[in-house]
Scaffold this motif. Structure first.
Motif, PDB file in Angstrom:
ATOM      1  N   PHE A  39       0.827  -1.206   0.000  1.00 14.76           N
ATOM      2  CA  PHE A  39       0.000   0.000   0.000  1.00 14.76           C
ATOM      3  C   PHE A  39       0.863   1.258   0.000  1.00 14.76           C
ATOM      4  O   PHE A  39       0.630   2.187  -0.774  1.00 14.76           O
ATOM      5  CB  PHE A  39      -0.950   0.004   1.201  1.00 14.76           C
ATOM      6  CG  PHE A  39      -1.692   1.295   1.354  1.00 14.76           C
ATOM      7  CD1 PHE A  39      -2.714   1.621   0.477  1.00 14.76           C
ATOM      8  CD2 PHE A  39      -1.344   2.202   2.337  1.00 14.76           C
ATOM      9  CE1 PHE A  39      -3.393   2.830   0.589  1.00 14.76           C
ATOM     10  CE2 PHE A  39      -2.011   3.407   2.459  1.00 14.76           C
ATOM     11  CZ  PHE A  39      -3.038   3.719   1.589  1.00 14.76           C
ATOM     12  N   HIS A  42       2.309   1.807  -3.367  1.00 16.67           N
ATOM     13  CA  HIS A  42       1.280   2.297  -4.291  1.00 16.67           C
ATOM     14  C   HIS A  42       1.133   3.817  -4.150  1.00 16.67           C
ATOM     15  O   HIS A  42       1.081   4.543  -5.144  1.00 16.67           O
ATOM     16  CB  HIS A  42      -0.057   1.594  -4.006  1.00 16.67           C
ATOM     17  CG  HIS A  42      -1.213   2.196  -4.722  1.00 16.67           C
ATOM     18  ND1 HIS A  42      -1.413   2.027  -6.077  1.00 16.67           N
ATOM     19  CD2 HIS A  42      -2.230   2.971  -4.281  1.00 16.67           C
ATOM     20  CE1 HIS A  42      -2.506   2.679  -6.426  1.00 16.67           C
ATOM     21  NE2 HIS A  42      -3.019   3.266  -5.359  1.00 16.67           N
ATOM     22  N   VAL A  43       1.087   4.280  -2.908  1.00 13.43           N
ATOM     23  CA  VAL A  43       0.952   5.722  -2.657  1.00 13.43           C
ATOM     24  C   VAL A  43       2.213   6.460  -3.103  1.00 13.43           C
ATOM     25  O   VAL A  43       2.134   7.520  -3.741  1.00 13.43           O
ATOM     26  CB  VAL A  43       0.643   5.981  -1.170  1.00 13.43           C
ATOM     27  CG1 VAL A  43       0.649   7.468  -0.862  1.00 13.43           C
ATOM     28  CG2 VAL A  43      -0.707   5.373  -0.794  1.00 13.43           C
ATOM     29  N   GLN A  46       2.700   7.446  -6.792  1.00 12.80           N
ATOM     30  CA  GLN A  46       1.931   8.589  -7.282  1.00 12.80           C
ATOM     31  C   GLN A  46       2.657   9.906  -7.031  1.00 12.80           C
ATOM     32  O   GLN A  46       2.178  10.959  -7.426  1.00 12.80           O
ATOM     33  CB  GLN A  46       0.551   8.618  -6.602  1.00 12.80           C
ATOM     34  CG  GLN A  46      -0.288   7.400  -6.906  1.00 12.80           C
ATOM     35  CD  GLN A  46      -1.558   7.329  -6.073  1.00 12.80           C
ATOM     36  OE1 GLN A  46      -1.807   8.153  -5.197  1.00 12.80           O
ATOM     37  NE2 GLN A  46      -2.367   6.327  -6.341  1.00 12.80           N
ATOM     38  N   ARG A 136       0.321  12.049  -0.031  1.00 14.63           N
ATOM     39  CA  ARG A 136      -1.081  11.768   0.283  1.00 14.63           C
ATOM     40  C   ARG A 136      -1.636  10.752  -0.693  1.00 14.63           C
ATOM     41  O   ARG A 136      -1.318  10.766  -1.881  1.00 14.63           O
ATOM     42  CB  ARG A 136      -1.947  13.038   0.202  1.00 14.63           C
ATOM     43  CG  ARG A 136      -1.590  14.087   1.214  1.00 14.63           C
ATOM     44  CD  ARG A 136      -2.049  13.675   2.611  1.00 14.63           C
ATOM     45  NE  ARG A 136      -1.623  14.620   3.608  1.00 14.63           N
ATOM     46  CZ  ARG A 136      -0.571  14.470   4.388  1.00 14.63           C
ATOM     47  NH1 ARG A 136       0.204  13.434   4.265  1.00 14.63           N
ATOM     48  NH2 ARG A 136      -0.257  15.349   5.297  1.00 14.63           N
ATOM     49  N   TRP A 137      -2.499   9.905  -0.197  1.00 11.60           N
ATOM     50  CA  TRP A 137      -3.171   8.911  -1.023  1.00 11.60           C
ATOM     51  C   TRP A 137      -4.318   9.583  -1.762  1.00 11.60           C
ATOM     52  O   TRP A 137      -5.192  10.200  -1.150  1.00 11.60           O
ATOM     53  CB  TRP A 137      -3.676   7.783  -0.147  1.00 11.60           C
ATOM     54  CG  TRP A 137      -4.427   6.700  -0.859  1.00 11.60           C
ATOM     55  CD1 TRP A 137      -4.297   6.314  -2.152  1.00 11.60           C
ATOM     56  CD2 TRP A 137      -5.421   5.845  -0.299  1.00 11.60           C
ATOM     57  NE1 TRP A 137      -5.146   5.266  -2.432  1.00 11.60           N
ATOM     58  CE2 TRP A 137      -5.843   4.963  -1.311  1.00 11.60           C
ATOM     59  CE3 TRP A 137      -5.981   5.739   0.954  1.00 11.60           C
ATOM     60  CZ2 TRP A 137      -6.815   3.985  -1.096  1.00 11.60           C
ATOM     61  CZ3 TRP A 137      -6.936   4.766   1.169  1.00 11.60           C
ATOM     62  CH2 TRP A 137      -7.342   3.904   0.151  1.00 11.60           C
ATOM     63  N   VAL A 139      -7.344   8.866  -3.016  1.00 10.85           N
ATOM     64  CA  VAL A 139      -8.392   7.847  -2.975  1.00 10.85           C
ATOM     65  C   VAL A 139      -9.336   8.003  -4.163  1.00 10.85           C
ATOM     66  O   VAL A 139      -9.735   7.013  -4.787  1.00 10.85           O
ATOM     67  CB  VAL A 139      -9.188   7.939  -1.654  1.00 10.85           C
ATOM     68  CG1 VAL A 139     -10.269   6.875  -1.592  1.00 10.85           C
ATOM     69  CG2 VAL A 139      -8.269   7.843  -0.468  1.00 10.85           C
ATOM     70  N   ASP A 142      -7.987   6.434  -7.334  1.00  3.33           N
ATOM     71  CA  ASP A 142      -8.065   4.971  -7.301  1.00  3.33           C
ATOM     72  C   ASP A 142      -9.502   4.492  -7.470  1.00  3.33           C
ATOM     73  O   ASP A 142      -9.765   3.519  -8.177  1.00  3.33           O
ATOM     74  CB  ASP A 142      -7.475   4.424  -6.001  1.00  3.33           C
ATOM     75  CG  ASP A 142      -5.956   4.434  -6.015  1.00  3.33           C
ATOM     76  OD1 ASP A 142      -5.368   4.625  -7.098  1.00  3.33           O
ATOM     77  OD2 ASP A 142      -5.356   4.246  -4.944  1.00  3.33           O
TER      78      ASP A 142
END
Length: 184
Positions: A39, A42-43, A46, A136-137, A139, A142
């Protein structure tokens, strides 16, 4: 008789007693840590600046601790993270000092970082702090890949409103608990 410092004191105490006695098997801990690394990567993918910063820290090990939970991460040449090999010596140890999971949740709802004790390389700690402050993710992005742009935007907007209401509620409750609420 002492009064509890929190309305959740009983639950905190139960969490302490159960958590210290019931340890998951080593394979389960490893799988959870591996999923957390996936995870985080993945973040990080980006955010190219974050990857560049991690590339400069390749091979360096950071240990994270909270209560009885520990995790050691190493920066890879690709600017991502991996679990540090067994027995790796950490150059930086970050220990979350807030013991209560409810205290951590309350701080998160307020948008605050938890209090952390830092031991080790100051320069590496500054890089980790930069990552925490700037990565920051996304969201909504995604979600858009899975369900489309419009539904993802609608869900994300709703989630932001709920989070804002929770922040306001937690802020008001903690203000009253601390005696800072004014008379109406």
């Amino acid at each position: 008789m002492a009064t509890p410092s929190s309305p959740f004191a009983f639950i905190d105490d139960l969490f302490n007693r159960v958590g210290s006695r019931l340890q998951p098997p080593a394979w389960a801990v490893h799988e959870i840590q591996h999923r957390a690394v996936l995870f985080l990567n993945h973040v990080l993918q980006q955010e190219p600046e974050a990857q560049q910063r991690l590339t400069r820290q390749q091979g360096r090990v950071v240990k994270f601790e909270w209560r009885f939970v520990t995790m050691q991460l190493v920066a890879t040449p690709a600017g991502l993270l991996d679990l540090a090999p067994e027995g790796a010596v950490s150059e930086l140890t970050l220990t979350v000092t807030e013991e209560s999971p409810f205290g951590l949740a309350r701080a998160a709802f307020r948008g605050e970082k938890p209090a952390v004790r830092i031991e080790g390389d100051v320069q590496l700690a500054a890089e980790v702090n930069w990552l925490v402050d700037h990565v920051r993710w996304d969201v909504e992005d995604d979600l858009a890949r899975a369900i489309g742009d419009v539904p993802a935007h609608t869900l994300a907007t709703g989630a932001r409103r709920v989070a804002g209401a929770l922040r306001q509620f937690v802020g008001e409750r903690s203000g009253r608990a601390g005696g800072t609420a004014g008379a109406e």
